[in-house]
Design a protein around this motif. Sequence first.
Motif, PDB file in Angstrom:
ATOM      1  N   ALA A  17       0.824  -1.210   0.000  1.00 44.35           N
ATOM      2  CA  ALA A  17       0.000   0.000   0.000  1.00 44.35           C
ATOM      3  C   ALA A  17       0.857   1.257   0.000  1.00 44.35           C
ATOM      4  CB  ALA A  17      -0.929  -0.002   1.206  1.00 44.35           C
ATOM      5  N   VAL A  18       1.976   1.239   0.715  1.00 46.49           N
ATOM      6  CA  VAL A  18       2.894   2.382   0.717  1.00 46.49           C
ATOM      7  C   VAL A  18       3.406   2.659  -0.691  1.00 46.49           C
ATOM      8  CG1 VAL A  18       5.206   3.107   1.431  1.00 46.49           C
ATOM      9  CG2 VAL A  18       3.593   2.279   3.128  1.00 46.49           C
ATOM     10  N   VAL A  19       3.789   1.613  -1.402  1.00 43.59           N
ATOM     11  CA  VAL A  19       4.264   1.792  -2.778  1.00 43.59           C
ATOM     12  C   VAL A  19       3.167   2.414  -3.638  1.00 43.59           C
ATOM     13  CG1 VAL A  19       5.058   0.594  -4.856  1.00 43.59           C
ATOM     14  CG2 VAL A  19       5.948  -0.079  -2.618  1.00 43.59           C
ATOM     15  N   LEU A  20       1.952   1.952  -3.492  1.00 42.44           N
ATOM     16  CA  LEU A  20       0.864   2.438  -4.338  1.00 42.44           C
ATOM     17  C   LEU A  20       0.475   3.878  -4.029  1.00 42.44           C
ATOM     18  CD1 LEU A  20      -1.516  -0.670  -4.398  1.00 42.44           C
ATOM     19  CD2 LEU A  20       0.333  -0.082  -5.968  1.00 42.44           C
ATOM     20  N   ASN A  21       0.441   4.239  -2.750  1.00 44.05           N
ATOM     21  CA  ASN A  21      -0.063   5.561  -2.380  1.00 44.05           C
ATOM     22  C   ASN A  21       1.032   6.607  -2.206  1.00 44.05           C
ATOM     23  OD1 ASN A  21      -1.088   7.503   0.163  1.00 44.05           O
ATOM     24  ND2 ASN A  21      -2.595   7.181  -1.468  1.00 44.05           N
ATOM     25  N   PHE A  22       2.164   6.243  -1.616  1.00 43.38           N
ATOM     26  CA  PHE A  22       3.201   7.227  -1.302  1.00 43.38           C
ATOM     27  C   PHE A  22       4.079   7.567  -2.498  1.00 43.38           C
ATOM     28  CE2 PHE A  22       3.684   6.425   3.576  1.00 43.38           C
ATOM     29  CZ  PHE A  22       2.325   6.627   3.742  1.00 43.38           C
ATOM     30  N   SER A  23       4.184   6.677  -3.463  1.00 45.43           N
ATOM     31  CA  SER A  23       5.086   6.896  -4.600  1.00 45.43           C
ATOM     32  C   SER A  23       4.416   7.767  -5.658  1.00 45.43           C
ATOM     33  CB  SER A  23       5.480   5.553  -5.211  1.00 45.43           C
ATOM     34  OG  SER A  23       4.427   5.044  -6.020  1.00 45.43           O
ATOM     35  N   THR A  24       5.115   7.949  -6.749  1.00 48.24           N
ATOM     36  CA  THR A  24       4.567   8.720  -7.867  1.00 48.24           C
ATOM     37  C   THR A  24       3.398   8.019  -8.542  1.00 48.24           C
ATOM     38  OG1 THR A  24       6.294   7.747  -9.278  1.00 48.24           O
ATOM     39  CG2 THR A  24       6.728   9.937  -8.353  1.00 48.24           C
ATOM     40  N   LEU A  25       3.099   6.777  -8.158  1.00 49.89           N
ATOM     41  CA  LEU A  25       1.901   6.115  -8.675  1.00 49.89           C
ATOM     42  C   LEU A  25       0.634   6.832  -8.214  1.00 49.89           C
ATOM     43  CD1 LEU A  25       2.818   2.346  -8.131  1.00 49.89           C
ATOM     44  CD2 LEU A  25       2.724   3.561 -10.319  1.00 49.89           C
ATOM     45  N   ARG A  26       0.649   7.328  -6.975  1.00 53.14           N
ATOM     46  CA  ARG A  26      -0.469   8.090  -6.400  1.00 53.14           C
ATOM     47  C   ARG A  26      -1.810   7.357  -6.566  1.00 53.14           C
ATOM     48  NH1 ARG A  26       0.892  13.581  -5.492  1.00 53.14           N
ATOM     49  NH2 ARG A  26       2.899  14.160  -6.398  1.00 53.14           N
ATOM     50  N   LEU A  27      -1.844   6.090  -6.197  1.00 54.58           N
ATOM     51  CA  LEU A  27      -3.096   5.349  -6.303  1.00 54.58           C
ATOM     52  C   LEU A  27      -3.930   5.550  -5.032  1.00 54.58           C
ATOM     53  CD1 LEU A  27      -1.960   2.062  -8.036  1.00 54.58           C
ATOM     54  CD2 LEU A  27      -3.190   3.974  -9.031  1.00 54.58           C
ATOM     55  N   PRO A  28      -5.260   5.615  -5.174  1.00 57.72           N
ATOM     56  CA  PRO A  28      -6.124   5.939  -4.038  1.00 57.72           C
ATOM     57  C   PRO A  28      -6.375   4.745  -3.121  1.00 57.72           C
ATOM     58  CG  PRO A  28      -7.453   5.670  -6.001  1.00 57.72           C
ATOM     59  CD  PRO A  28      -6.017   5.537  -6.441  1.00 57.72           C
TER      60      PRO A  28
END
Length: 234
Positions: A139-150
């Motif tokens: 979840a950190v990779v998805l939300n905190f990175s430049t992916l910016r997934l909700p």
Amino acid sequence: MDQARFAFHDRPEIPLMRDRLQGVFAPVRDAVRHDPTSQWVKASISGRTRDAVSQAAYERLRRAFPSWDLIADADPEAVARLIHDVTWPMDKAGHLVAAAQRIRRLRGRVDLGFLAGRSRFDAFHWLMRLPGVGAKTAAVVLNFSTLRLPVLVVDTHVLRVLRRCALLPARAGFARGFRLATHVLPDWSAEVLYEFHWHIKTLGQTVCTHARPRCGQCPIAAICAAGRSARAGR
């Protein structure tokens, strides 16, 4: 318990919780975001480690491996020496090397940028198949990175607060907490969920602590099951 019982969008507590936390804690805006591969590396060595220690270890890795592709060919013991002061350095080093090898085998290079083309659930489950990656790291990779997934990052503090508020089942772990929260939270942007995570985390670190929750000082006590019980028992 039935997941429908925890349908946040059917309950006004969630937006009210957000409003009250925003009234107490300072705004949390985007810091400089890492690309998803760098965020995976950083998150993979950060568990149970103070931020300053894990940040310094990450910077040593970045200097040693100017391309993350090089980690796939690294000696785990050499990686462990670079991150020696994080918790469980040998385990984390072994997972990093094994995961890098898997990414390269499946994708041709150690680069998670392709996840930008996946749904948040597909991306989450792809990451969860990597050695050493659990629900929080994914979840950190998805939300905190430049992916910016909700998605909402559910860490120890967030899990504790949401359980005490009866917004997650009492026995929900990180993976189940992620699934429930992602399915039923309001349709908030990645940036809103980013701030919501940090506000709940701060509450868990300072007020809703593990051993001694201070419900009398909690801004969301009136909408929290544990807080209402504490007040009733006075």
